[in-house]
Design a protein around this motif. Sequence first.
Motif, mmCIF file in Angstrom:
data_model
loop_
_atom_site.group_PDB
_atom_site.id
_atom_site.type_symbol
_atom_site.label_atom_id
_atom_site.label_comp_id
_atom_site.label_asym_id
_atom_site.label_seq_id
_atom_site.Cartn_x
_atom_site.Cartn_y
_atom_site.Cartn_z
ATOM 1 N N GLY A 52 0.844 -1.182 0.000
ATOM 2 C CA GLY A 52 0.000 0.000 0.000
ATOM 3 C C GLY A 52 0.880 1.233 0.000
ATOM 4 N N GLU A 53 0.308 2.366 -0.354
ATOM 5 C CA GLU A 53 1.098 3.587 -0.405
ATOM 6 C C GLU A 53 1.465 4.058 1.002
ATOM 7 O OE1 GLU A 53 -1.449 7.012 -1.860
ATOM 8 O OE2 GLU A 53 -2.861 5.353 -2.070
ATOM 9 N N SER A 54 2.375 5.018 1.073
ATOM 10 C CA SER A 54 2.812 5.548 2.367
ATOM 11 C C SER A 54 1.616 6.086 3.148
ATOM 12 C CB SER A 54 3.837 6.667 2.158
ATOM 13 O OG SER A 54 4.996 6.165 1.547
ATOM 14 N N GLY A 57 -0.909 2.459 6.755
ATOM 15 C CA GLY A 57 -1.024 1.752 8.031
ATOM 16 C C GLY A 57 -0.244 0.460 8.116
ATOM 17 N N LYS A 58 0.575 0.171 7.117
ATOM 18 C CA LYS A 58 1.310 -1.098 7.084
ATOM 19 C C LYS A 58 2.216 -1.269 8.309
ATOM 20 C CE LYS A 58 3.492 -0.149 3.233
ATOM 21 N NZ LYS A 58 3.075 1.253 3.052
ATOM 22 N N SER A 59 3.062 -0.281 8.519
ATOM 23 C CA SER A 59 4.024 -0.380 9.616
ATOM 24 C C SER A 59 3.344 -0.313 10.982
ATOM 25 C CB SER A 59 5.076 0.724 9.501
ATOM 26 O OG SER A 59 5.872 0.538 8.345
ATOM 27 N N VAL A 60 2.309 0.509 11.104
ATOM 28 C CA VAL A 60 1.575 0.598 12.371
ATOM 29 C C VAL A 60 0.968 -0.757 12.728
ATOM 30 C CG1 VAL A 60 -0.440 1.601 13.528
ATOM 31 C CG2 VAL A 60 1.090 3.055 12.197
ATOM 32 N N LEU A 61 0.417 -1.420 11.741
ATOM 33 C CA LEU A 61 -0.184 -2.740 11.968
ATOM 34 C C LEU A 61 0.851 -3.717 12.517
ATOM 35 C CD1 LEU A 61 -2.606 -4.671 11.692
ATOM 36 C CD2 LEU A 61 -1.847 -5.130 9.348
ATOM 37 N N MET A 62 2.030 -3.750 11.902
ATOM 38 C CA MET A 62 3.063 -4.689 12.336
ATOM 39 C C MET A 62 3.675 -4.289 13.677
ATOM 40 S SD MET A 62 3.143 -7.236 10.327
ATOM 41 C CE MET A 62 1.358 -7.072 10.220
ATOM 42 N N VAL A 239 -3.559 -6.071 0.477
ATOM 43 C CA VAL A 239 -3.460 -4.687 0.004
ATOM 44 C C VAL A 239 -4.153 -3.775 1.011
ATOM 45 C CG1 VAL A 239 -3.955 -3.095 -1.889
ATOM 46 C CG2 VAL A 239 -3.499 -5.504 -2.384
ATOM 47 N N MET A 240 -3.427 -2.751 1.488
ATOM 48 C CA MET A 240 -3.987 -1.832 2.477
ATOM 49 C C MET A 240 -4.206 -0.456 1.872
ATOM 50 S SD MET A 240 -2.203 -2.609 6.173
ATOM 51 C CE MET A 240 -3.257 -1.365 6.937
ATOM 52 N N TYR A 241 -5.277 0.185 2.338
ATOM 53 C CA TYR A 241 -5.549 1.569 1.954
ATOM 54 C C TYR A 241 -6.240 2.271 3.116
ATOM 55 C CZ TYR A 241 -7.125 5.698 -0.531
ATOM 56 O OH TYR A 241 -7.331 7.005 -0.912
ATOM 57 N N ALA A 242 -5.709 3.399 3.522
ATOM 58 C CA ALA A 242 -6.309 4.232 4.577
ATOM 59 C C ALA A 242 -6.635 3.425 5.836
ATOM 60 C CB ALA A 242 -7.556 4.919 4.050
ATOM 61 N N PRO A 261 -10.632 -1.577 -7.360
ATOM 62 C CA PRO A 261 -10.065 -0.492 -8.181
ATOM 63 C C PRO A 261 -8.760 0.078 -7.643
ATOM 64 C CG PRO A 261 -12.432 -0.219 -7.986
ATOM 65 C CD PRO A 261 -12.062 -1.351 -7.068
ATOM 66 N N TYR A 262 -8.561 0.047 -6.324
ATOM 67 C CA TYR A 262 -7.298 0.547 -5.792
ATOM 68 C C TYR A 262 -6.150 -0.388 -6.176
ATOM 69 C CZ TYR A 262 -3.608 1.943 -2.571
ATOM 70 O OH TYR A 262 -2.400 2.342 -2.040
ATOM 71 N N THR A 263 -6.382 -1.698 -6.122
ATOM 72 C CA THR A 263 -5.359 -2.653 -6.548
ATOM 73 C C THR A 263 -5.067 -2.463 -8.032
ATOM 74 O OG1 THR A 263 -6.302 -4.205 -4.936
ATOM 75 C CG2 THR A 263 -4.652 -5.064 -6.450
ATOM 76 N N TRP A 264 -6.114 -2.233 -8.829
ATOM 77 C CA TRP A 264 -5.900 -1.944 -10.257
ATOM 78 C C TRP A 264 -4.991 -0.724 -10.418
ATOM 79 C CZ3 TRP A 264 -11.736 -2.111 -12.077
ATOM 80 C CH2 TRP A 264 -12.187 -3.439 -12.036
#
Length: 357
Positions: A52-54, A57-62, A239-242, A261-264
């Motif tokens: 996912g883009e910067s 929440g990727k790093s926060v989740l981990m 895939v993460m978004y917001a 659509p975001y993955t696209w």
Amino acid sequence: MCKEMKQVTSKKSRILVIQNLVIQFTLRGRVLTAIRDISLDLYKGESLAIVGESGSGKSVLMKSIMGLLDKNGSIKQGRIIYNAQDLGQFTTEQEWLRIRGKEIAMVTQDPMTSLNPLKTIGKQIEECVVLHQGLRGKEAYEETLKLLTDVGINDVKKRYKQYPHEFSGGMRQRIVIAIAIACKPNILICDEPTTALDVTIQAQILQLLKNLQQKYGLTIVYITHDLGVVAKVADRIAVMYAGDVIEVGETHEIFFHSRHPYTWALISSLPQLGSKGEQLYSIKGTPPNLFQEIKGDAFAPRNPYALKIDFLERPPFFQISDTHYARTWLLDPLAPKVEPPAALQAFFAEGRQYAND
């Protein structure tokens, strides 16, 4: 996670379960919801990539899995189940020390800031061996040399005595990986493990992680925005978004059968899909303000395929296959049929043909 998703991969052994997780941060009297009701399973022995883009929440989740949230952040709802324990209920550092490193370890994206410049790399690895494996003296020294060998360091007795500044960026990343696996963890989290490395070294580090996964029986989570890295190492992709997981599936499903659509849009941003003389695709607009309550699908304002309901209600996960789910109203039986962009359709067809061959 929806009931159907839990049933799908029941044949696999779940090593970690995240259920309806909500994480908030308090900033100057305002509340930011960084993780919005996420559910996700991690299976023993797999490689899961979270993309996912910067700011997604990727790093926060981990970090929440390792008890490394900043002091102004906290888990407001949900559970993180590991080894029959709810990590979200841990309140003391002593509780986390039983998990952090020994059970779940992390490889950070900037090894130079992770390593102590005043200690030799051998001593830094040996500290983990002593703390987590209980070895002492010659045994700890020999184990440290073995770990250096396992991560591809030559002339290990000489390297043991050297300091971080005497190593290249790629070598320092190997040292950080050695420190992580010295703890003998079950889960290894790799946060942008190839950032700032050139392409050749990136490939070497990714191959090293694959080899170590097999040798040590690791379950690996990759945090990255680099889809090229994902394609080489991941068994599954989330895939993460917001602050939300919007699509999850096996790697080939996300790359060649994606439905959100975001993955696209993410895949369309790959340089390989660009045309000579034309600008590369970019996603219009900006992510939503997480200080505000998000209604409906968070991607709706940037989504050219958005339906009216996208602005009103958060979509559930719709099942695409036994291992593939997407959170988009476009998969509702009542929704109009929408195809991905033409360039992406050609990419999907090419990928499917390659897989069949």
